[in-house]
Design an enzyme around this catalytic site. Structure first.
Site, mmCIF file in Angstrom:
data_model
loop_
_atom_site.group_PDB
_atom_site.id
_atom_site.type_symbol
_atom_site.label_atom_id
_atom_site.label_comp_id
_atom_site.label_asym_id
_atom_site.label_seq_id
_atom_site.Cartn_x
_atom_site.Cartn_y
_atom_site.Cartn_z
ATOM 1 N N LYS A 32 42.446 52.277 84.889
ATOM 2 C CA LYS A 32 42.099 50.823 85.802
ATOM 3 C C LYS A 32 42.243 50.995 87.289
ATOM 4 O O LYS A 32 43.380 51.411 87.661
ATOM 5 C CB LYS A 32 42.793 49.699 85.279
ATOM 6 C CG LYS A 32 42.439 48.287 85.872
ATOM 7 C CD LYS A 32 42.976 47.154 85.448
ATOM 8 C CE LYS A 32 44.266 46.892 85.690
ATOM 9 N NZ LYS A 32 44.460 46.059 87.023
ATOM 10 N N ASP A 59 38.460 47.416 88.544
ATOM 11 C CA ASP A 59 38.906 46.032 88.408
ATOM 12 C C ASP A 59 38.842 45.353 89.845
ATOM 13 O O ASP A 59 39.794 45.264 90.479
ATOM 14 C CB ASP A 59 40.393 46.195 87.944
ATOM 15 C CG ASP A 59 40.995 44.812 88.015
ATOM 16 O OD1 ASP A 59 40.223 43.482 87.840
ATOM 17 O OD2 ASP A 59 42.346 44.802 87.659
ATOM 18 N N LYS A 61 37.042 42.616 90.563
ATOM 19 C CA LYS A 61 36.830 40.993 90.308
ATOM 20 C C LYS A 61 35.811 40.479 91.403
ATOM 21 O O LYS A 61 36.286 39.522 92.055
ATOM 22 C CB LYS A 61 38.159 40.375 90.461
ATOM 23 C CG LYS A 61 39.190 40.733 89.298
ATOM 24 C CD LYS A 61 40.328 39.884 89.378
ATOM 25 C CE LYS A 61 41.479 40.419 88.352
ATOM 26 N NZ LYS A 61 42.148 41.580 88.824
ATOM 27 N N ASP A 64 31.223 36.413 94.891
ATOM 28 C CA ASP A 64 30.567 36.005 96.183
ATOM 29 C C ASP A 64 29.181 35.474 95.816
ATOM 30 O O ASP A 64 28.904 35.174 94.589
ATOM 31 C CB ASP A 64 30.272 37.592 96.787
ATOM 32 C CG ASP A 64 30.131 37.710 98.307
ATOM 33 O OD1 ASP A 64 29.400 36.539 98.700
ATOM 34 O OD2 ASP A 64 31.076 38.229 99.098
ATOM 35 N N THR A 123 46.088 34.678 85.141
ATOM 36 C CA THR A 123 47.192 34.025 84.262
ATOM 37 C C THR A 123 48.450 33.727 85.504
ATOM 38 O O THR A 123 49.397 33.181 85.150
ATOM 39 C CB THR A 123 47.819 35.168 83.225
ATOM 40 O OG1 THR A 123 47.874 36.414 84.064
ATOM 41 C CG2 THR A 123 47.041 35.276 81.844
ATOM 42 N N ARG A 214 53.309 49.718 83.947
ATOM 43 C CA ARG A 214 54.664 50.078 83.940
ATOM 44 C C ARG A 214 55.498 50.702 82.592
ATOM 45 O O ARG A 214 56.198 51.551 82.779
ATOM 46 C CB ARG A 214 55.399 48.892 84.757
ATOM 47 C CG ARG A 214 54.988 48.772 85.944
ATOM 48 C CD ARG A 214 55.394 47.549 86.720
ATOM 49 N NE ARG A 214 54.674 46.473 86.151
ATOM 50 C CZ ARG A 214 54.762 45.116 86.352
ATOM 51 N NH1 ARG A 214 55.849 44.931 87.414
ATOM 52 N NH2 ARG A 214 54.184 44.168 85.923
#
Ligand code: C5P
Length: 236
Positions: A32, A59, A61, A64, A123, A214
């Site tokens: 990603k 990614d 997003k 527009d 989130t 991570r």
């Protein structure tokens, strides 16, 4: 290799990204690339990882006017990414134009259409944050509404937190793809993720892809961490 596992390349330099890609290309299904790495390096890192055989989830997003997002979607297809995303809050027309442009461009190039997914409500946003921007409904209702709108617009699925997987699958059907971050294997620390599920729980709840960063990249032995996660995902 686990096709469902997406490694978040949250680094700022191309060299670091390529090191991770070389180390883990036969352990994860996708890499990603988000706003930090893309803004720092531009599309060259995407092209380089694809050249080395990796699959990319871009990614960025997009959000527009419909014409701009449709044009950006065409460029994502040309770059050769296997998955990319837009914000559902961009609205029906924006999503429908993105889906149509993606489909047409892939057909024109004779390549498999990338998976196009929508972000519903981030989130990091809570109900008071939604109220500040004039959205008064409970988050779950808003997530359901936006997932259904994305489906109607021809998108393949959504990004959803572990807690929203079953809500989306119940509303949109089991074929509607769910990509889930906020996953923490049994052996890893939570970092700043608050509402987590283990890989096993997320897959069992219906997640099609898991985004994990991570727990792998901060591990002393990232290859072993990826193997352990793959094991947790497949366990019965
Ligand atoms: O390191 P970690 O496993 O927490 O990384 C998760 C990745 O998923 C990060 O790239 C993060 O930006 C992304 N993400 C998230 N929560 C969301 C949406 C995306 O953690 N709701």
């Amino acid at each position: 290799m686990v096709d469902k596992l997406i490694l978040a390349l949250d680094v700022k330099e191309e060299a670091q990204a390529l090191t991770w890609a070389d180390r883990l290309h036969d352990k994860v299904g996708f890499f990603k690339i988000g706003k930090q790495l893309f803004t720092s390096t531009g599309p060259t890192v995407v092209k380089e990882i694809i050249k080395r055989g990796g699959h990319i989830f871009l990614d960025l997003k997009f959000h527009d006017i419909p014409n701009t997002v449709a044009a950006a979607s065409i460029e994502a297809v040309r770059l050769g990414v296997k998955m990319f995303n837009v914000h559902a809050l961009g609205g029906y027309e924006m999503m429908a134009r993105a889906a149509e442009a993606t489909h047409k461009e892939a057909e024109k190039l004779g390549i498999e259409k990338p998976v196009l997914i929508a972000v519903t409500i981030l989130t990091s946003t809570d109900e008071s944050g939604l109220k500040e921007v004039g959205i008064l409904e409970p988050i779950k209702d808003e997530v359901r509404r936006l997932a259904l709108l994305a489906q109607k617009a021809g998108l393949d699925g959504v990004v959803a937190s572990p807690q929203e997987i079953s809500l989306v699958k119940e509303s949109c059907g089991s074929d509607f793809v769910v990509v889930t971050p906020g996953v923490r294997p049994a052996f890893a620390s939570l970092d700043d993720q608050k509402r987590v599920m283990t890989p096993y729980e997320a897959v069992k709840a219906g997640a099609d892809y898991l985004v994990i960063g991570r727990p792998i990249t901060n591990s002393e032995d990232p290859v072993k961490a990826a193997d352990l996660i793959a094991g947790e995902m497949c366990q019965e």
